[in-house]
Design a protein around this motif. Structure first.
Motif, PDB file in Angstrom:
ATOM      1  N   ALA A  83      -7.171  16.096  99.930  1.00 23.61           N
ATOM      2  CA  ALA A  83      -8.064  17.248  99.948  1.00 23.61           C
ATOM      3  C   ALA A  83      -8.583  17.566  98.548  1.00 23.61           C
ATOM      4  O   ALA A  83      -9.723  17.971  98.383  1.00 23.61           O
ATOM      5  CB  ALA A  83      -7.341  18.454 100.531  1.00 23.61           C
ATOM      6  N   PHE A  84      -7.743  17.349  97.533  1.00 19.80           N
ATOM      7  CA  PHE A  84      -8.164  17.643  96.161  1.00 19.80           C
ATOM      8  C   PHE A  84      -8.718  16.402  95.445  1.00 19.80           C
ATOM      9  O   PHE A  84      -8.946  16.431  94.246  1.00 19.80           O
ATOM     10  CB  PHE A  84      -6.991  18.233  95.368  1.00 19.80           C
ATOM     11  N   VAL A  85      -8.901  15.333  96.229  1.00 22.25           N
ATOM     12  CA  VAL A  85      -9.421  14.059  95.712  1.00 22.25           C
ATOM     13  C   VAL A  85      -8.662  13.648  94.442  1.00 22.25           C
ATOM     14  O   VAL A  85      -9.260  13.346  93.407  1.00 22.25           O
ATOM     15  CB  VAL A  85     -10.955  14.136  95.454  1.00 22.25           C
ATOM     16  N   LYS A  86      -7.352  13.645  94.516  1.00 24.11           N
ATOM     17  CA  LYS A  86      -6.534  13.339  93.347  1.00 24.11           C
ATOM     18  C   LYS A  86      -5.831  11.983  93.477  1.00 24.11           C
ATOM     19  O   LYS A  86      -4.811  11.733  92.829  1.00 24.11           O
ATOM     20  CB  LYS A  86      -5.486  14.448  93.131  1.00 24.11           C
ATOM     21  N   GLU A  87      -6.382  11.117  94.370  1.00 23.16           N
ATOM     22  CA  GLU A  87      -5.729   9.826  94.592  1.00 23.16           C
ATOM     23  C   GLU A  87      -5.615   9.028  93.296  1.00 23.16           C
ATOM     24  O   GLU A  87      -4.581   8.447  92.988  1.00 23.16           O
ATOM     25  CB  GLU A  87      -6.497   8.973  95.616  1.00 23.16           C
ATOM     26  N   LEU A  88      -6.734   9.047  92.515  1.00 21.27           N
ATOM     27  CA  LEU A  88      -6.751   8.234  91.290  1.00 21.27           C
ATOM     28  C   LEU A  88      -5.734   8.753  90.280  1.00 21.27           C
ATOM     29  O   LEU A  88      -4.973   7.980  89.678  1.00 21.27           O
ATOM     30  CB  LEU A  88      -8.156   8.249  90.686  1.00 21.27           C
ATOM     31  N   LYS A  89      -5.682  10.095  90.151  1.00 18.87           N
ATOM     32  CA  LYS A  89      -4.747  10.702  89.195  1.00 18.87           C
ATOM     33  C   LYS A  89      -3.306  10.341  89.587  1.00 18.87           C
ATOM     34  O   LYS A  89      -2.485   9.954  88.740  1.00 18.87           O
ATOM     35  CB  LYS A  89      -4.932  12.226  89.233  1.00 18.87           C
ATOM     36  N   GLU A  90      -3.033  10.423  90.890  1.00 24.31           N
ATOM     37  CA  GLU A  90      -1.679  10.107  91.360  1.00 24.31           C
ATOM     38  C   GLU A  90      -1.369   8.630  91.172  1.00 24.31           C
ATOM     39  O   GLU A  90      -0.257   8.255  90.821  1.00 24.31           O
ATOM     40  CB  GLU A  90      -1.526  10.494  92.843  1.00 24.31           C
ATOM     41  N   LEU A  91      -2.400   7.795  91.406  1.00 26.73           N
ATOM     42  CA  LEU A  91      -2.212   6.352  91.238  1.00 26.73           C
ATOM     43  C   LEU A  91      -1.846   6.036  89.787  1.00 26.73           C
ATOM     44  O   LEU A  91      -0.945   5.249  89.503  1.00 26.73           O
ATOM     45  CB  LEU A  91      -3.489   5.612  91.654  1.00 26.73           C
ATOM     46  N   MET A  92      -2.563   6.700  88.859  1.00 25.14           N
ATOM     47  CA  MET A  92      -2.305   6.457  87.428  1.00 25.14           C
ATOM     48  C   MET A  92      -0.876   6.899  87.074  1.00 25.14           C
ATOM     49  O   MET A  92      -0.151   6.209  86.351  1.00 25.14           O
ATOM     50  CB  MET A  92      -3.297   7.218  86.528  1.00 25.14           C
ATOM     51  N   LYS A 116       2.238   4.577  85.788  1.00 23.16           N
ATOM     52  CA  LYS A 116       2.993   4.852  84.557  1.00 23.16           C
ATOM     53  C   LYS A 116       4.501   4.798  84.851  1.00 23.16           C
ATOM     54  O   LYS A 116       5.267   4.150  84.125  1.00 23.16           O
ATOM     55  CB  LYS A 116       2.594   6.237  84.030  1.00 23.16           C
ATOM     56  N   LEU A 117       4.899   5.457  85.935  1.00 21.58           N
ATOM     57  CA  LEU A 117       6.327   5.448  86.293  1.00 21.58           C
ATOM     58  C   LEU A 117       6.795   4.038  86.647  1.00 21.58           C
ATOM     59  O   LEU A 117       7.905   3.630  86.314  1.00 21.58           O
ATOM     60  CB  LEU A 117       6.577   6.376  87.491  1.00 21.58           C
ATOM     61  N   ASN A 118       5.895   3.298  87.324  1.00 21.28           N
ATOM     62  CA  ASN A 118       6.242   1.925  87.700  1.00 21.28           C
ATOM     63  C   ASN A 118       6.432   1.060  86.456  1.00 21.28           C
ATOM     64  O   ASN A 118       7.329   0.216  86.401  1.00 21.28           O
ATOM     65  CB  ASN A 118       5.136   1.354  88.595  1.00 21.28           C
ATOM     66  N   GLU A 119       5.579   1.327  85.463  1.00 24.19           N
ATOM     67  CA  GLU A 119       5.717   0.572  84.202  1.00 24.19           C
ATOM     68  C   GLU A 119       7.029   0.926  83.514  1.00 24.19           C
ATOM     69  O   GLU A 119       7.706   0.062  82.949  1.00 24.19           O
ATOM     70  CB  GLU A 119       4.543   0.883  83.271  1.00 24.19           C
ATOM     71  N   GLN A 120       7.376   2.213  83.553  1.00 20.88           N
ATOM     72  CA  GLN A 120       8.653   2.624  82.939  1.00 20.88           C
ATOM     73  C   GLN A 120       9.825   1.952  83.668  1.00 20.88           C
ATOM     74  O   GLN A 120      10.784   1.510  83.051  1.00 20.88           O
ATOM     75  CB  GLN A 120       8.810   4.142  83.005  1.00 20.88           C
ATOM     76  N   ASN A 121       9.681   1.860  84.993  1.00 19.15           N
ATOM     77  CA  ASN A 121      10.709   1.195  85.795  1.00 19.15           C
ATOM     78  C   ASN A 121      10.791  -0.281  85.408  1.00 19.15           C
ATOM     79  O   ASN A 121      11.872  -0.835  85.217  1.00 19.15           O
ATOM     80  CB  ASN A 121      10.351   1.358  87.283  1.00 19.15           C
ATOM     81  N   GLU A 122       9.608  -0.897  85.254  1.00 19.40           N
ATOM     82  CA  GLU A 122       9.552  -2.315  84.866  1.00 19.40           C
ATOM     83  C   GLU A 122      10.206  -2.508  83.503  1.00 19.40           C
ATOM     84  O   GLU A 122      11.024  -3.405  83.300  1.00 19.40           O
ATOM     85  CB  GLU A 122       8.096  -2.765  84.837  1.00 19.40           C
ATOM     86  N   GLU A 123       9.860  -1.612  82.577  1.00 21.14           N
ATOM     87  CA  GLU A 123      10.377  -1.697  81.208  1.00 21.14           C
ATOM     88  C   GLU A 123      11.916  -1.613  81.220  1.00 21.14           C
ATOM     89  O   GLU A 123      12.609  -2.413  80.580  1.00 21.14           O
ATOM     90  CB  GLU A 123       9.775  -0.533  80.398  1.00 21.14           C
ATOM     91  N   ALA A 124      12.431  -0.650  82.014  1.00 20.08           N
ATOM     92  CA  ALA A 124      13.896  -0.492  82.083  1.00 20.08           C
ATOM     93  C   ALA A 124      14.543  -1.742  82.672  1.00 20.08           C
ATOM     94  O   ALA A 124      15.607  -2.179  82.218  1.00 20.08           O
ATOM     95  CB  ALA A 124      14.245   0.732  82.934  1.00 20.08           C
TER      96      ALA A 124
END
Ligand SMILES: Nc1ncnc2c1ncn2[C@@H]1O[C@H](COP(=O)(O)OP(=O)(O)OP(=O)(O)O)[C@@H](O)[C@H]1O
Length: 594
Positions: free
Chosen positions: A221-230, A234-242
């Protein structure tokens, strides 16, 4: 192998099966160390034409080869296959049972924890305890026992055989092992920390994904898909890094072990060859010695894997222990009595309440009484503490002694279970289970007749809607009941509470999502079906509660006035202002919510 308060009991509990596995493991280790002797006999037989059989020299004939080398070898291989099968079943079977039992204990404890715990610990994090961390514990328990025992027995036995053959060569070969043990110990600590970081990164990712799936409608509804994806990336990268950091350390440990094994082989080949050259060893003995060393390679590898697994297991056990050790802060005091045949009387006496993590008093010196069988409306602006007030009746949080009474008894002297059993509740957030509508309505009872379910649904004015569904009462609701509308969800929740037919019914803003006609029908049905039983209804609109026996008007955590609508309207200026404002808004076509 991991030890700790929450895991030690399983070693004892599974002792018989673990001991059987251990016996099988020792037998396999013993048989494995006969093989190098057979190598020696074969090579020496080929080289010199004679072999030592039971301490006596004998010619190396086909019969000797068959009877003293081939047949024993076949027997050893068979015994090792059976033994390995047995210890696998014993160790890994026990590990699966440990995981199942631990999961049950975790769930059992989780459901006793108060809401305050769930406000701090998110669902994603909890789910990763039930999946990732439990998997790690299972792996660490089964494989940990195997590696520890195998390293101990096979390692010690092989070492003794090597020691008997040549002490100097064995001492030389073991220098890298000692260095390895020291390094392994240090790296184990680093690995525990890195595994904790890795699990935390995964938990954060799970939290985020879980919250996103639950709030997908708001995101769209708030068209925030892209923001959430980003944010997810970021969290996925942190997970990858760990993960990468952890893998780097564990690979480094494996490399060090491999380097140790290779360096020992160099020593054996160099110094062992020199011994053969000097005539202190023959070729068969050197091959036998290498055979023992080959047998000791696995225990050495096992030590490195054990260090890694134990580090991971410890980290996961720490996280699980945090859950199992979490204090059950809302619990029965010693010697509480059961609330029997509840009449439905509720009384607040000078109750002041602050949330466990709160910074101010949400309820201030609240005093009023609800007589058994009364219908009571609670009104007031948003955030004044209406929900908090009813939550306390349900003992969701602790209350000070002598401030809340049910049927004249201090609520702290009554068992929480019996108090909750005397209440039926329709919360503001109408949670429905992913189950049939029938089962959702019947949730509060162990057994319910279909006719009773239909009656409750009729009283909540949702029967016609349900009958309109293709599957009727057998319609399965999606997660959090998303396949029904907000108003239908509210009414199914009301039906669930009505079916319980408890002495005290609490409805928190429960008719906010229905139209005025439906609201009237539900309120009328409530009056009839709840006659003689206590009903507490929180509402924003005065029209919803004005017919009730008594209205509690709240402002800023305080009860300002209590009484029937007409009395309050005449005596309380603030209440009158609120009623007039709502009427004006109604006339002007507003929704009138305060
Ligand atoms: N778990 C919590 N921890 C800390 N503060 C809380 C918690 N729950 C509610 N509050 C605070 O307590 C106050 C009263 O909240 P409550 O939900 O009881 O109000 P309410 O009158 O029911 O509001 P509404 O009509 O909007 O439902 C609010 O200021 C809220 O921010």
């Amino acid at each position: 192998m991991i030890f700790g308060k929450h895991i030690n009991r399983y070693y004892l509990k599974n002792a018989p099966i673990l001991l059987l596995g251990l016996a099988a493991l020792i037998a396999v280790d013993y048989f494995q160390l006969i093989i190098p002797e057979l190598y020696r006999m074969l090579i020496n037989g080929i080289n010199s034409g004679s072999v030592l059989v039971s301490g006596q020299s004998a010619a190396f004939t086909k019969e000797v080869l068959m009877q003293n080398i081939c047949l024993p070898m076949i027997g050893i291989v068979f015994a090792m296959v059976v033994g390995r099968f047995l210890w696998r079943i014993c160790f890994f079977g026990a590990a699966i049972r440990v995981e199942t039992d631990l999961r049950n204990r975790m769930f059992d404890h989780s459901k006793n924890l108060s809401q305050a715990y769930y406000q701090v610990n998110k669902v994603g994090n909890l789910m990763s305890l039930y999946t990732n961390d439990l998997d790690t514990i299972q792996e660490c328990f089964g494989e940990g026992i195997l590696m520890f025992c195998d390293a101990l027995f096979l390692g010690v036995l092989a070492f003794l055989k090597m020691w008997q053959m040549d002490q100097g060569l064995t001492l030389l070969a073991m220098i890298p092992a000692a260095i390895m043990l020291v390094i392994g110990n240090i790296m184990g600590k680093v690995l525990t920390r890195k595994w904790e970081e890795r699990q935390q990164a995964f938990s954060d990712l799970s939290d985020f994904a879980q919250e996103n799936f639950s709030g997908i409608a708001v995101i769209k509804a708030f068209v925030k898909e892209l923001k959430e994806l980003m944010a997810f990336r970021k969290l996925n990268e942190q997970n990858e890094e760990a993960n990468v950091v952890y893998t780097k350390f564990s690979t480094l440990l494996n490399m060090l072990v491999t380097a140790f094994v290779e360096s020992v082989i160099c020593i054996i080949l160099g110094y062992g060859g020199y011994l053969v050259y000097q005539g202190r060893f023959n070729a068969g003995q050197l091959v036998e010695y290498i055979g023992y060393f080959s047998a000791i390679v696995w225990p050495i590898m096992a030590i490195s894997m054990l260090i890694e697994k134990t580090s991971r297991g410890k980290a996961s056990l720490n996280r699980i222990s945090e859950l199992l050790d979490a204090e059950i802060d809302v619990a029965d005091q010693p010697g509480v009595e059961e609330l029997r045949d509840a009449k439905g009387g509720v009384e607040f006496r000078g109750l002041t309440f602050r949330y466990p993590d709160g910074e101010y008093d949400v309820l201030k010196n609240v005093s009023f009484a609800i007589q058994p069988g009364e219908s009571v409306g609670i009104v007031g602006k948003t955030g004044v503490g209406k929900t908090t007030l009813v939550d306390l009746i349900l003992r969701t949080y602790n209350v000070p002694d002598g401030t809340l009474f049910i049927d004249g008894k201090d609520v702290n002297q009554l068992s929480i279970h019996s108090v909750r059993a005397a209440c039926a509740y329709v919360p503001q957030d109408n949670f429905l289970f992913s189950d049939t509508i029938s089962n959702n309505i019947a949730f509060g009872l162990d057994e319910a007749d279909q006719s009773e379910i239909v009656r409750a649904a009729t009283l909540a004015d949702v029967n016609d809607n349900i009958a309109g569904f293709k599957e009727g009462y057998r319609t399965v609701l999606g997660e959090r009941g998303v396949t029904v509308s907000g108003g239908q969800k509210q009414r199914i929740s009301i039906a669930r509470a009505l079916l319980k037919n408890a002495p005290i019914l609490i409805l928190d803003d429960s008719v906010s999502a229905v139209d005025t006609r439906t609201e009237k029908v539900i309120l009328q049905n409530l009056r009839q079906s709840r006659a003689g039983k206590t009903t507490i209804l929180i509402a924003h609109r005065i029209s919803t509660v004005e017919q009730m026996d008594k209205i509690v008007y709240m402002e800023d955590g305080e009860v300002v006035a209590v009484g029937p609508h007409d009395e309050l309207y005449a005596a309380c200026a603030d209440y009158r202002r609120m009623v007039d404002l709502q009427r004006l808004e109604d006339e002007m076509g507003g929704n009138g919510n305060v």
